[in-house]
Enzyme design. Structure first.
Site, mmCIF file in Angstrom:
data_model
loop_
_atom_site.group_PDB
_atom_site.id
_atom_site.type_symbol
_atom_site.label_atom_id
_atom_site.label_comp_id
_atom_site.label_asym_id
_atom_site.label_seq_id
_atom_site.Cartn_x
_atom_site.Cartn_y
_atom_site.Cartn_z
ATOM 1 N N ASN A 55 -2.262 -17.538 -4.245
ATOM 2 C CA ASN A 55 -0.928 -16.932 -4.331
ATOM 3 C C ASN A 55 -0.433 -16.565 -2.936
ATOM 4 O OD1 ASN A 55 -1.785 -14.091 -3.735
ATOM 5 N ND2 ASN A 55 -2.996 -14.466 -5.582
ATOM 6 N N PHE A 168 -1.621 -1.357 -7.687
ATOM 7 C CA PHE A 168 -0.343 -1.927 -7.270
ATOM 8 C C PHE A 168 0.199 -2.756 -8.423
ATOM 9 C CE2 PHE A 168 0.318 -1.250 -2.669
ATOM 10 C CZ PHE A 168 -0.824 -0.518 -2.408
#
Ligand code: CTP
Length: 255
Positions: A55, A168
């Site tokens: 990613n 997160f």
């Protein structure tokens, strides 16, 4: 030095000198005695020896968080997926590649930590099996079966005991609703929600904008450097961990 690259007399890189000087100047020592375990960067899931799934994470947010904790006097263990960032001085860097590697390293080091911050962008899926040799093309299309990886933060949330957990949330839509849900489902004490589509925020770059969500309130922070955001996160952690007189909350302190 007359020739070599290593040895007494070689000047450190300017960025390292600045980093070390800032570490001295910013020293708050407010996390002295704590051991902070931070995950950062992407994970990489191999398909074969030349191809992988990963990613856009660069690791910057996690590295800034780790550096800020170090500068406040914490002992820091930084478990990082592959990044192009220089290893920060004065902390322990554990380099990993896949989500499974990261899960194993976190589980091996969790007992030492009093605070855990999971800033890594962990792949949720990996190829069911990696081919030991390069996959050759054929006429037709191919598909790669993907299976789930462990949710590291969820595991930490279940086993954390008295540890403080920071998570997160990288979102592109429904940012607040999704992030609030993640905080509860993963049992984290503080969740940092990011709209990764917002200009100047999210992956890459040195800036970020986030909403800090905890049991007592939410703080919508404007665009700022990742280092400054890291400082605001640690300020909030310290506020939340400070014992309060009965009948009081930290609500008024949310900036
Ligand atoms: N996380 C993790 N292990 C995973 C996936 C995510 O530890 N396998 C952690 C991340 O480090 C982050 C938090 O969980 O602190 C949320 O990650 P995010 O990618 O936003 O969400 P997911 O849980 O993967 O959910 P979804 O992809 O459905 O949004």
């Amino acid at each position: 030095l007359a020739c070599g690259w290593l040895g007494k007399g070689r000047l450190a890189e300017p960025a390292e000198i600045v980093d070390a000087a800032l570490a001295v100047l910013r020293r708050k020592r407010s996390l002295e005695g704590e051991c902070v375990l931070v995950t950062a960067g992407p994970t990489v899931e191999d398909i074969d020896p030349v191809r992988f799934v990963s990613n856009r994470s660069t690791g910057r947010m996690g590295y800034r968080l780790a550096e800020a904790a170090r500068d406040r006097g914490a002992r820091v263990i930084l478990v990082s997926g592959p990044t192009a960032l220089p290893p920060p001085a004065g902390l322990e860097l554990v380099s990993v590649r896949s989500a499974q590697d990261m899960a194993a390293s976190v589980s091996a080091r969790l007992a030492e930590a009093s605070i855990v911050a999971m800033a890594a962008a962990v792949s949720d899926y990996r190829p069911a099996s990696a081919s030991p040799t390069k996959v050759k093309k054929t006429e037709g299309s191919i598909s790669v079966e993907m299976v789930r990886t462990p949710d590291i933060l969820k595991g930490v949330g279940t086993e954390k005991g008295g540890r403080f957990a920071i998570g997160f949330a990288a979102e592109t839509d429904g940012v607040l609703q999704n992030a609030r849900k993640k905080r509860i489902e993963k049992n984290v004490d503080l969740l940092v929600a990011n709209d990764v589509t917002r200009q100047g925020a999210g992956f890459a770059g040195e800036t970020n904008a986030a909403v800090l969500i905890d049991a007592q309130g939410e703080a919508d922070l404007p665009l700022m450097s990742k280092r400054e955001l890291a400082e605001r996160i640690w300020d909030r952690v310290e506020q939340l961990r400070r014992p309060l007189p009965e009948d009081e909350t930290n609500e008024a302190n949310v900036r």
